[in-house]
Design a protein around this motif. Structure first.
Motif, PDB file in Angstrom:
ATOM      1  N   SER A 403     -37.073 -17.595   6.722  1.00 41.75           N
ATOM      2  CA  SER A 403     -37.083 -16.080   6.854  1.00 41.75           C
ATOM      3  C   SER A 403     -37.166 -15.738   8.089  1.00 41.75           C
ATOM      4  O   SER A 403     -36.236 -15.007   8.464  1.00 41.75           O
ATOM      5  CB  SER A 403     -38.085 -15.418   5.773  1.00 41.75           C
ATOM      6  N   LEU A 404     -37.810 -16.189   8.927  1.00 37.87           N
ATOM      7  CA  LEU A 404     -38.177 -15.993  10.206  1.00 37.87           C
ATOM      8  C   LEU A 404     -37.019 -16.203  11.262  1.00 37.87           C
ATOM      9  O   LEU A 404     -36.609 -15.496  11.981  1.00 37.87           O
ATOM     10  CB  LEU A 404     -39.558 -16.545  11.076  1.00 37.87           C
ATOM     11  N   ILE A 405     -36.141 -17.396  10.773  1.00 40.10           N
ATOM     12  CA  ILE A 405     -35.120 -17.524  11.631  1.00 40.10           C
ATOM     13  C   ILE A 405     -34.002 -16.552  11.353  1.00 40.10           C
ATOM     14  O   ILE A 405     -33.096 -16.399  12.247  1.00 40.10           O
ATOM     15  CB  ILE A 405     -34.730 -19.099  11.092  1.00 40.10           C
ATOM     16  N   PHE A 413     -36.554  -9.379  16.025  1.00 40.11           N
ATOM     17  CA  PHE A 413     -37.388  -9.745  16.837  1.00 40.11           C
ATOM     18  C   PHE A 413     -36.906 -10.774  17.934  1.00 40.11           C
ATOM     19  O   PHE A 413     -36.283 -11.428  17.676  1.00 40.11           O
ATOM     20  CB  PHE A 413     -38.809 -10.042  16.156  1.00 40.11           C
ATOM     21  N   GLU A 414     -37.596 -10.540  19.139  1.00 43.06           N
ATOM     22  CA  GLU A 414     -37.406 -11.429  20.077  1.00 43.06           C
ATOM     23  C   GLU A 414     -38.609 -11.759  20.747  1.00 43.06           C
ATOM     24  O   GLU A 414     -39.218 -10.613  21.301  1.00 43.06           O
ATOM     25  CB  GLU A 414     -36.349 -10.964  21.240  1.00 43.06           C
ATOM     26  N   ILE A 415     -39.314 -12.861  20.919  1.00 41.71           N
ATOM     27  CA  ILE A 415     -40.494 -13.020  21.589  1.00 41.71           C
ATOM     28  C   ILE A 415     -40.208 -14.145  22.916  1.00 41.71           C
ATOM     29  O   ILE A 415     -39.425 -14.833  22.568  1.00 41.71           O
ATOM     30  CB  ILE A 415     -41.395 -13.821  20.519  1.00 41.71           C
ATOM     31  N   GLY A 546     -44.004 -12.571   9.381  1.00 41.73           N
ATOM     32  CA  GLY A 546     -43.024 -11.267  10.043  1.00 41.73           C
ATOM     33  C   GLY A 546     -43.840 -10.446  10.780  1.00 41.73           C
ATOM     34  O   GLY A 546     -43.347 -10.095  11.996  1.00 41.73           O
ATOM     35  N   PHE A 547     -44.950  -9.912  10.170  1.00 37.11           N
ATOM     36  CA  PHE A 547     -45.798  -9.113  11.174  1.00 37.11           C
ATOM     37  C   PHE A 547     -46.046  -9.693  12.323  1.00 37.11           C
ATOM     38  O   PHE A 547     -46.646  -8.849  13.186  1.00 37.11           O
ATOM     39  CB  PHE A 547     -46.706  -8.515  10.159  1.00 37.11           C
ATOM     40  N   ALA A 548     -46.692 -10.640  12.181  1.00 32.54           N
ATOM     41  CA  ALA A 548     -47.228 -11.355  13.231  1.00 32.54           C
ATOM     42  C   ALA A 548     -46.650 -11.830  14.325  1.00 32.54           C
ATOM     43  O   ALA A 548     -46.822 -11.313  15.406  1.00 32.54           O
ATOM     44  CB  ALA A 548     -48.014 -12.935  12.930  1.00 32.54           C
ATOM     45  N   LEU A 552     -46.490  -9.954  18.301  1.00 34.55           N
ATOM     46  CA  LEU A 552     -46.461 -10.658  19.413  1.00 34.55           C
ATOM     47  C   LEU A 552     -45.234 -10.243  20.278  1.00 34.55           C
ATOM     48  O   LEU A 552     -45.413 -10.096  21.530  1.00 34.55           O
ATOM     49  CB  LEU A 552     -46.321 -12.153  19.292  1.00 34.55           C
ATOM     50  N   GLY A 553     -44.203  -9.901  19.490  1.00 35.58           N
ATOM     51  CA  GLY A 553     -43.057  -9.344  20.151  1.00 35.58           C
ATOM     52  C   GLY A 553     -43.003  -8.198  21.050  1.00 35.58           C
ATOM     53  O   GLY A 553     -42.713  -7.767  22.217  1.00 35.58           O
ATOM     54  N   VAL A 554     -43.805  -7.115  20.297  1.00 37.12           N
ATOM     55  CA  VAL A 554     -43.802  -5.730  20.982  1.00 37.12           C
ATOM     56  C   VAL A 554     -44.898  -5.556  21.878  1.00 37.12           C
ATOM     57  O   VAL A 554     -45.042  -4.560  22.565  1.00 37.12           O
ATOM     58  CB  VAL A 554     -44.187  -4.708  19.829  1.00 37.12           C
ATOM     59  N   THR A 555     -45.673  -6.611  22.123  1.00 39.66           N
ATOM     60  CA  THR A 555     -46.824  -6.632  23.225  1.00 39.66           C
ATOM     61  C   THR A 555     -46.581  -7.474  24.271  1.00 39.66           C
ATOM     62  O   THR A 555     -47.395  -7.484  25.018  1.00 39.66           O
ATOM     63  CB  THR A 555     -48.172  -6.824  22.519  1.00 39.66           C
ATOM     64  N   ARG A 556     -45.555  -8.096  24.102  1.00 36.20           N
ATOM     65  CA  ARG A 556     -45.437  -9.313  25.328  1.00 36.20           C
ATOM     66  C   ARG A 556     -45.337  -8.698  26.696  1.00 36.20           C
ATOM     67  O   ARG A 556     -45.618  -9.537  27.543  1.00 36.20           O
ATOM     68  CB  ARG A 556     -44.136 -10.305  24.848  1.00 36.20           C
TER      69      ARG A 556
END
Length: 720
Positions: A403-405, A413-415, A546-548, A552-556
């Motif tokens: 699912s994440l892939i 998302f992009e981290i 997905g939330f985790a 991480l992505g929005v706060t990087r």
């Protein structure tokens, strides 16, 4: 008693009855002579009571009612050529008891070339219930009946239902007139004990004569239904006149007692009648029945194309493993991950040759390394190929990863940092870590599939010393990795790839959907393993993961303190969810029965059926085995296969390896297999060895094997 006392006593009696009525009406559950219905498209089943309230020490009747859809039927206590009778498992208050089903007379239901004994329309199956003498008025008499039945048309579907009644206990019984009338009509129509005995004598080598005295003149449609299923050929005609019937002996003819029981039905003046009949067996016929049966005619089976594992040599096993690994690339479970690798090659088409080759070698390293880890664990644990997918938490983890892939491919998302090197590299880049992880992931998702040649090779590997076994798994890994490695070392093939451009964004997004499809399939596997809890655990795990990742992505690019808080919160959510998944994703002690028309496999069941002269088809399968599911759709669930099995008398058994099962694992090893699928067809003679079918089935392969096992051909329309 004086006349002055009469009004007082009458008034007291009325008050007493009113008080009793109020006491009985006090419980929240209203009286009901019939339970809530259990409904399917084929049968509506209820539990009918002749009492609205029961009294201590009394006996009364319940009836399981079955309203059967037109064209379908259920079965009598002797179902005839095929089928299973209805069964009821009772749960009653302490001291109460239930008698046997009081069976109405059956009908002969033709299904060429078979004849079944059963019921259509609406049938009531009465049962007598005894209430304990110490039951206390004012309490409840709770009744639960778990009923199972087989309902058939051209196909047969096992069904079940739990039916409940909660009746009040009163000083005097309260009769439900309408329900009692229905049950009494059924009881009145039950086969009554005949006031005479019949005589069963030999009539040539394969016939018998049933002489029935004292039958009235002018009867018609006389038919005999034995309780034993090894007495007569159920589909054979029963000619005769007057009180005599000529019966054909069963191919499994057996009589163990000097008398046999059964039911006769006949018409008299347009009215259908039935009698329960006891017949004395002539001594000569009893002696013939006790003689050992003649050996079955020899059936010549063709030479099997694939040698069993014990006949392989190390070199043949290595060749089989390499070929199986090569073919494994074409299996549906591997294609989603290979889509990702194809995208990586397209993106790196303009890179240096050395870089592309390095990526190909890293993909090879990921494949070989993962194969060796899985092989080492399989050898150390004595498990089979695909054993890791018998772990519901790992199945759920793979569903989360897929699912994440998929979300990453869609750009949800992009981290950054090292996590991006793994996640984004897996999904949309061809970086070194991504190349290695793509190879590893391809192996993990390939384990539900077993390609041709692969099963025999792995079965041989798990019987060899560790060094030989690992060499066979290495050959399998090399065959699996060959296409990607060859592409990375072939400049001519690389030049055929289109140049990078905007089209790659669309293609990247399109590749997300095979990943979602794989995730859906994995959630279904978890559901099959653990029930509804598995599906809930998987969906919650996908949500939290997905939330985790989003957090991480929005706060990087935020302040370090905020990133630390986000990372801590993400870790907390993931840890709590992991604990919930491990606790919830536990296989139940007993999974719900499948709605398929198959019986559960066991070695004892196979031996029992062979002793009865019945051919057996065994399907070793698992919910996580894509090859197994494909074979069931393409061949085993096709109507012409079902018709052929019915015509040939083949019993279909299923050995479900979705969850770990040591007996199934041992049976796979006995037939040189380390995993599923495995298809065995046993001839209908005691102790006969099974024919092993190919791992990819067609309807023709299955029907031909069934014909060989039955020793005869069946005429049936075959799908191409």
């Amino acid at each position: 008693m004086s006349t002055l006392d009469m009004p007082a006593r009458t008034g007291f009696s009325l008050l007493k009855r009113a008080a009793l009525a109020l006491a009985l009406l006090a419980p929240a559950t209203a009286w009901a002579a019939e339970s809530t219905a259990v409904t399917s498209p084929r049968v509506v089943a209820t539990l009918l009571s002749s009492r609205d309230a029961v009294a201590p020490g009394e006996r009364f009747h319940l009836a399981l009612t079955q309203k059967i859809t037109s064209g379908w039927h259920t079965y009598w206590r002797n179902p005839g050529d095929s089928g299973e009778p209805t069964k009821i498992d009772w749960q009653l208050p302490e001291g109460a008891s239930a008698g046997p089903i009081q069976w109405p007379a059956p009908k002969a239901i033709a299904f060429e070339p078979l004849v079944n004994f059963g019921f259509d329309g609406t049938v009531l199956l009465p049962v007598e219930i005894s209430v304990p003498a110490d039951a206390k008025p004012g309490e409840r008499f709770a009744i639960t009946a778990k009923a199972t039945w087989l309902v058939c048309e051209k196909i047969c579907i096992p069904e079940e239902g739990v039916l409940s009644l909660d009746l009040p206990i009163a000083a005097e019984p309260v009769i439900d007139s309408a329900a009692q009338a229905r049950i009494e009509r059924t009881l009145a129509g039950l086969p009554q004990e005949a006031p005479f005995r019949a005589k069963l004598t030999a009539n040539g080598p394969d016939k018998m004569t049933l002489a029935i005295p004292e039958l009235p003149a002018g009867i018609s449609d006389l038919r005999y239904f034995p309780l034993s299923d090894t007495l007569i050929e159920h589909a054979a005609a029963q000619p005769g006149e007057g009180g005599t019937l000529i019966l054909s002996r069963s191919s499994a003819f057996r009589i163990s007692e000097p008398s046999v029981e059964g039911v006769i039905t006949y018409s008299q003046g347009g009215t259908k009648r039935a009698l329960a009949l006891s017949a004395d067996v002539a001594p000569d016929l009893l002696a013939q029945a006790s003689a050992p049966p003649a050996p079955p005619a020899a059936v010549t089976l063709p030479t099997l194309p694939a040698p069993p594992a014990e006949d392989l040599t190390i070199w043949v096993a290595l060749a089989f493993a390499f070929a199986g690994g090569l073919i494994l690339n074409l299996m549906p479970c591997v294609l989603p991950v290979l889509f990702i690798k194809a995208l990586g090659f397209a993106q790196s088409a303009q890179a240096s040759r050395s870089e592309v080759r390095v990526h190909g070698l890293l993909f090879l390293a990921g494949v070989v390394g993962t194969f060796m880890v899985l092989a080492g664990l399989a050898i150390a644990l004595g498990a089979g190929w695909g054993f890791q997918l018998q772990s519901p938490p790992l199945v759920i983890l793979l569903a989360v990863l897929m699912s994440l892939i998929g979300f990453n491919l869609l750009g949800a998302f992009e981290i950054g940092g090292k996590v991006q090197g793994i996640g984004d590299g897996l999904a949309s880049r061809s970086g070194p870590v991504g190349a290695f992880m793509t190879g590893a992931l391809a192996v993990v998702v390939a384990t539900p599939c077993t390609a041709p040649f692969m099963g025999a090779a792995m079965g041989y590997a798990l019987t060899q010393p560790p060094s030989a076994a690992l060499s066979i798994f290495l050959a399998l890994a090399l065959g699996f990795a060959l296409p990607v490695v060859a592409l990375s070392f072939a400049p001519g093939l690389q030049r055929l790839l289109p140049k990078p451009g905007p089209w790659m964004v669309v293609l990247k997004q399109a590749f997300a959907f095979p990943m979602f499809a794989t995730a859906i399939w994995l959630v279904w596997v978890a559901t099959m393993q653990t029930g509804a809890n598995g599906a809930l655990a998987a969906l919650i795990a996908i949500l939290v993961a997905g939330f985790a990742v989003w957090l991480l992505g929005v706060t990087r690019r935020r302040a370090i303190a905020l990133r630390i808080v986000a990372a801590g919160a993400a870790a907390l959510f993931v840890t709590a969810t992991a604990a919930f998944v491990i606790e919830s994703a536990v296989p139940p002690k007993q999974l719900p029965a499948s709605a398929g028309a198959s019986d559960v496999w066991s070695p004892e069941r196979v031996a029992e059926l062979q002793a009865q002269g019945k051919p057996v088809f065994v399907n070793f399968t698992a919910a996580w085995c894509i090859t197994c599911l494909a074979n069931e759709r393409v061949a085993l669930s096709r109507q012409d296969v079902k018709d052929a099995f019915a015509a040939l008398g083949v019993v279909y058994l299923k050995a479900d390896w979705t969850n770990r099962n040591a007996t199934i694992a041992a049976a796979l090893a006995d037939h040189g297999r380390a995993g599923v699928p495995l298809y065995l067809v046993y001839p209908g003679s005691k102790g006969a060895q099974a024919e092993v079918l190919p791992q990819l089935l067609t309807t023709d392969i299955v029907i031909r094997a069934a014909e060989r096992a039955a020793g005869r051909e069946v005429q049936t329309a075959r799908n191409p």
